[in-house]
Design a protein around this motif. Sequence first.
Motif, mmCIF file in Angstrom:
data_model
loop_
_atom_site.group_PDB
_atom_site.id
_atom_site.type_symbol
_atom_site.label_atom_id
_atom_site.label_comp_id
_atom_site.label_asym_id
_atom_site.label_seq_id
_atom_site.Cartn_x
_atom_site.Cartn_y
_atom_site.Cartn_z
ATOM 1 N N LYS A 1 0.848 -1.181 0.000
ATOM 2 C CA LYS A 1 0.000 0.000 0.000
ATOM 3 C C LYS A 1 0.886 1.233 0.000
ATOM 4 C CE LYS A 1 -4.107 -1.928 2.269
ATOM 5 N NZ LYS A 1 -5.052 -1.799 3.415
ATOM 6 N N GLU A 2 0.688 2.052 -1.023
ATOM 7 C CA GLU A 2 1.462 3.287 -1.169
ATOM 8 C C GLU A 2 2.960 3.003 -1.171
ATOM 9 O OE1 GLU A 2 0.181 5.922 1.870
ATOM 10 O OE2 GLU A 2 -1.836 6.159 1.038
ATOM 11 N N GLY A 3 3.325 1.905 -1.835
ATOM 12 C CA GLY A 3 4.732 1.572 -1.990
ATOM 13 C C GLY A 3 5.366 0.871 -0.811
ATOM 14 N N ARG A 4 4.614 0.650 0.264
ATOM 15 C CA ARG A 4 5.168 -0.010 1.446
ATOM 16 C C ARG A 4 4.491 -1.357 1.672
ATOM 17 N NH1 ARG A 4 8.692 2.433 4.563
ATOM 18 N NH2 ARG A 4 9.079 4.667 4.335
ATOM 19 N N LEU A 5 5.272 -2.295 2.190
ATOM 20 C CA LEU A 5 4.762 -3.640 2.434
ATOM 21 C C LEU A 5 4.003 -3.684 3.750
ATOM 22 C CD1 LEU A 5 4.883 -6.613 1.363
ATOM 23 C CD2 LEU A 5 6.801 -6.932 2.946
ATOM 24 N N GLN A 6 2.852 -4.323 3.731
ATOM 25 C CA GLN A 6 2.080 -4.557 4.944
ATOM 26 C C GLN A 6 1.909 -6.060 5.127
ATOM 27 O OE1 GLN A 6 -1.584 -2.370 5.154
ATOM 28 N NE2 GLN A 6 -0.564 -0.383 5.172
ATOM 29 N N LEU A 7 2.313 -6.553 6.288
ATOM 30 C CA LEU A 7 2.227 -7.977 6.580
ATOM 31 C C LEU A 7 0.961 -8.269 7.372
ATOM 32 C CD1 LEU A 7 5.951 -8.596 7.586
ATOM 33 C CD2 LEU A 7 4.871 -8.982 5.376
ATOM 34 N N PRO A 8 0.324 -9.411 7.120
ATOM 35 C CA PRO A 8 -0.943 -9.723 7.795
ATOM 36 C C PRO A 8 -0.738 -10.125 9.248
ATOM 37 C CG PRO A 8 -0.257 -11.571 6.449
ATOM 38 C CD PRO A 8 0.728 -10.459 6.173
ATOM 39 N N ASP A 9 -1.760 -9.868 10.069
ATOM 40 C CA ASP A 9 -1.704 -10.322 11.460
ATOM 41 C C ASP A 9 -1.822 -11.841 11.542
ATOM 42 O OD1 ASP A 9 -1.415 -7.766 12.406
ATOM 43 O OD2 ASP A 9 -3.562 -7.443 12.739
ATOM 44 N N GLN A 10 -2.631 -12.423 10.671
ATOM 45 C CA GLN A 10 -2.825 -13.868 10.653
ATOM 46 C C GLN A 10 -2.183 -14.435 9.390
ATOM 47 O OE1 GLN A 10 -4.173 -15.630 13.164
ATOM 48 N NE2 GLN A 10 -4.457 -13.728 14.306
ATOM 49 N N GLY A 11 -0.918 -14.799 9.494
ATOM 50 C CA GLY A 11 -0.205 -15.324 8.342
ATOM 51 C C GLY A 11 -0.379 -16.819 8.178
ATOM 52 N N GLU A 12 0.154 -17.340 7.100
ATOM 53 C CA GLU A 12 0.041 -18.768 6.814
ATOM 54 C C GLU A 12 0.990 -19.581 7.682
ATOM 55 O OE1 GLU A 12 1.856 -19.922 2.964
ATOM 56 O OE2 GLU A 12 2.418 -17.804 2.812
ATOM 57 N N SER A 13 0.736 -20.893 7.749
ATOM 58 C CA SER A 13 1.594 -21.813 8.489
ATOM 59 C C SER A 13 1.803 -23.069 7.655
ATOM 60 C CB SER A 13 0.960 -22.187 9.834
ATOM 61 O OG SER A 13 1.684 -23.240 10.455
ATOM 62 N N ILE A 14 3.026 -23.568 7.633
ATOM 63 C CA ILE A 14 3.318 -24.773 6.848
ATOM 64 C C ILE A 14 3.093 -26.049 7.654
ATOM 65 C CG2 ILE A 14 4.962 -23.596 5.352
ATOM 66 C CD1 ILE A 14 7.221 -24.730 7.050
ATOM 67 N N GLY A 15 2.722 -25.912 8.925
ATOM 68 C CA GLY A 15 2.444 -27.087 9.741
ATOM 69 C C GLY A 15 3.679 -27.608 10.459
ATOM 70 N N LEU A 16 3.439 -28.380 11.515
ATOM 71 C CA LEU A 16 4.518 -28.864 12.373
ATOM 72 C C LEU A 16 5.486 -29.782 11.634
ATOM 73 C CD1 LEU A 16 5.833 -29.209 15.166
ATOM 74 C CD2 LEU A 16 4.206 -31.092 15.587
ATOM 75 N N GLU A 17 4.965 -30.741 10.908
ATOM 76 C CA GLU A 17 5.830 -31.726 10.251
ATOM 77 C C GLU A 17 6.798 -31.064 9.274
ATOM 78 O OE1 GLU A 17 5.446 -35.691 7.375
ATOM 79 O OE2 GLU A 17 3.673 -34.916 8.434
ATOM 80 N N GLU A 18 6.275 -30.152 8.451
ATOM 81 C CA GLU A 18 7.122 -29.475 7.472
ATOM 82 C C GLU A 18 8.100 -28.519 8.158
ATOM 83 O OE1 GLU A 18 8.507 -28.675 3.580
ATOM 84 O OE2 GLU A 18 7.374 -30.308 4.513
ATOM 85 N N THR A 19 7.668 -27.912 9.254
ATOM 86 C CA THR A 19 8.559 -27.025 10.009
ATOM 87 C C THR A 19 9.772 -27.792 10.524
ATOM 88 O OG1 THR A 19 6.756 -25.552 10.684
ATOM 89 C CG2 THR A 19 8.749 -25.546 12.040
ATOM 90 N N VAL A 20 9.520 -28.944 11.130
ATOM 91 C CA VAL A 20 10.617 -29.761 11.657
ATOM 92 C C VAL A 20 11.538 -30.208 10.528
ATOM 93 C CG1 VAL A 20 11.186 -31.943 12.791
ATOM 94 C CG2 VAL A 20 9.311 -30.531 13.664
ATOM 95 N N ARG A 21 10.951 -30.627 9.419
ATOM 96 C CA ARG A 21 11.759 -31.116 8.291
ATOM 97 C C ARG A 21 12.686 -30.026 7.769
ATOM 98 N NH1 ARG A 21 12.087 -31.380 2.883
ATOM 99 N NH2 ARG A 21 10.402 -29.866 2.576
ATOM 100 N N ARG A 22 12.174 -28.819 7.648
ATOM 101 C CA ARG A 22 12.992 -27.737 7.096
ATOM 102 C C ARG A 22 14.035 -27.240 8.092
ATOM 103 N NH1 ARG A 22 9.240 -24.196 2.914
ATOM 104 N NH2 ARG A 22 8.388 -26.026 1.819
ATOM 105 N N LEU A 23 13.687 -27.214 9.361
ATOM 106 C CA LEU A 23 14.659 -26.754 10.355
ATOM 107 C C LEU A 23 15.799 -27.747 10.529
ATOM 108 C CD1 LEU A 23 12.448 -25.155 13.161
ATOM 109 C CD2 LEU A 23 13.683 -24.032 11.306
ATOM 110 N N GLU A 24 15.533 -29.011 10.289
ATOM 111 C CA GLU A 24 16.597 -30.018 10.401
ATOM 112 C C GLU A 24 17.676 -29.823 9.345
ATOM 113 O OE1 GLU A 24 14.405 -33.643 10.219
ATOM 114 O OE2 GLU A 24 14.203 -33.807 12.409
#
Length: 587
Positions: A110-133
């Motif tokens: 908006k007006e050239g600036r990024l606004q991030l949502p209060d309720q963002g997406e989540s990839i879920g626990l299993e995928e989170t663990v896999r990627r952090l490993e």
Amino acid sequence: MPDWSYHVLFKPWLSKLSPVTSREFIHKNMNRIASLPGGSHVIHFLGREEIAERLSTSVGGEQITGPVGLAGKIDPRLTGTKAFSNLGFSMIEIGPVTLGPQKGEHPVRKEGRLQLPDQGESIGLEETVRRLEKVDAAIPFLFHLRGAPNEMMKMASALQSFNGIFSVAYHEWDENLIDFLSGFKPVFLRIPSLDVSEVDRFQGAAGIILEESEGEGSAEAHKGALEKLQEYDVITVGGVKEPSDALTLLSAGARMVLLSAGYVDAGPGLPKRIHEALLDEKPESQHQETGWMWYFLFGLAIFLGGILALVFSLTSVILPYDEAFLGISRQELLLFNERILWFMAHDRMTLAGTMISGGLIYMWLARYAVSKGEKWAKQAIDFAAIAGFLGILFFIGYGYFDWLHLLFWLILLPLYVTGWIKSRGLSGRPSSKNRHSDRVWILGVYGQFCFVVLGFAFVLGGIVISYIGVTGVFIPTDIQYLCMPPELIQSFNERLIPVIAHDRAGFGSALFSVGSLVLMSALWGYHQGKRWFWWMFLIGGIPAFAAGIFVHVMIGYTTFIHLLPAYIALFFYGAGLILSYRYLMNK
């Protein structure tokens, strides 16, 4: 990705894509680079995201390297986590972590600036663990858990092997849940800045996270809340668009600031700028022996050697030992083809100008950076000096003993070695006067880009010229200027081309050495308020450009295509000086 590449090369066209598309493009490609063998070293070389030890702090009993972290809204899919661990962050927020994948709102502009949502997406626990490993970083994570109490308990069990802390929103706070989670990691309470008066209702919190939400994410809003939370370890999310915002929050009592949308607008260099501003706020006196004087004398010797080489190139051009090796006199060479002598003068004068410029830069870095214990300057000098010493081998090759260059090598070596020994252990980090992401700063970013391009051009030019010197020796415009094919020169004197090759390869190695010094200075030593840096580039660049261009005019070798690289380099040199003036002069 440093600011000079982000703002100049990438942001202009990435801003035309959707926020999600541009985000994933940047994160995935940065992650690919970080995952390559030596990729983290490339990122470090280009951005040098180092954190001084005296900036370390403690959050929830966890010792962390610095006060700047990354909010989870920046990388909800964890596609750039490995790269972010190399970009100056001391903690990375993960989440929101939910038991299963959840869709959320997408960021918008908006007006050239990024606004991030209060309720963002989540990839879920299993995928989170896999990627952090797959992330082998030592920095801790801040896990934002979201869900029912039994779901968060399951998440905590799955995430217990990762270093870091948990956080739970105030509306999901449950004493039994917190008791369970605390058995694994410290648990922080997430609460909006406007609701901090209710903090005492939530028992068991190891600290507070001031949430970012629309209308509440400014530094001033967080600052007001911090005044009421002096007895807590507090982490703020968002509200930081420039270094001054972070300094405001940290001075108000925050233990850590998590960068959010402001990070995207300001660029990847924001953590580094904050760290440098903090060091500038609390300067450290230097009592350590730095060995800067020996590096200064090393540069002075190169400077004087360049002056001597310049005198020779303007007078006799070839020296007695050159004549002895060739078996002909200077006069005989002139009678055969006077342009060969002027061509040799052209190589030797450009070498002299490069040496004078290099010597000046060595002296400037020694006096104004190594003397303050700054590690980057020592490393730049060491790399350039070693490259220069190895390049001297070009001078003593090609079948004859060049005693003058060997003598020069023997004079330089003890000066450099003494400086290297006395400066071992330097660990100082540079500070900066930069506080704002204003017009002066953005012009400075473009100025740094010009200097970086100039350094890369010199390094590449040095490699190309050295390669030409050890292979074909001449390029087509050289032959055109000489009005004589190499075969005819070879038939006249079989040792003449090796002498010319020795000059060319030697000049190429010197250009590579000085170019690396320019490049590393532009990458690592470019900070607002460093007046000496601007003067170093101005005065240090004049001899090389003046000698390199003047000699071509003097001998009549003015072919446009031959001088085009010099003209391009001169453009970036001048543009860099103009664009960086107010930034480096702090005006």
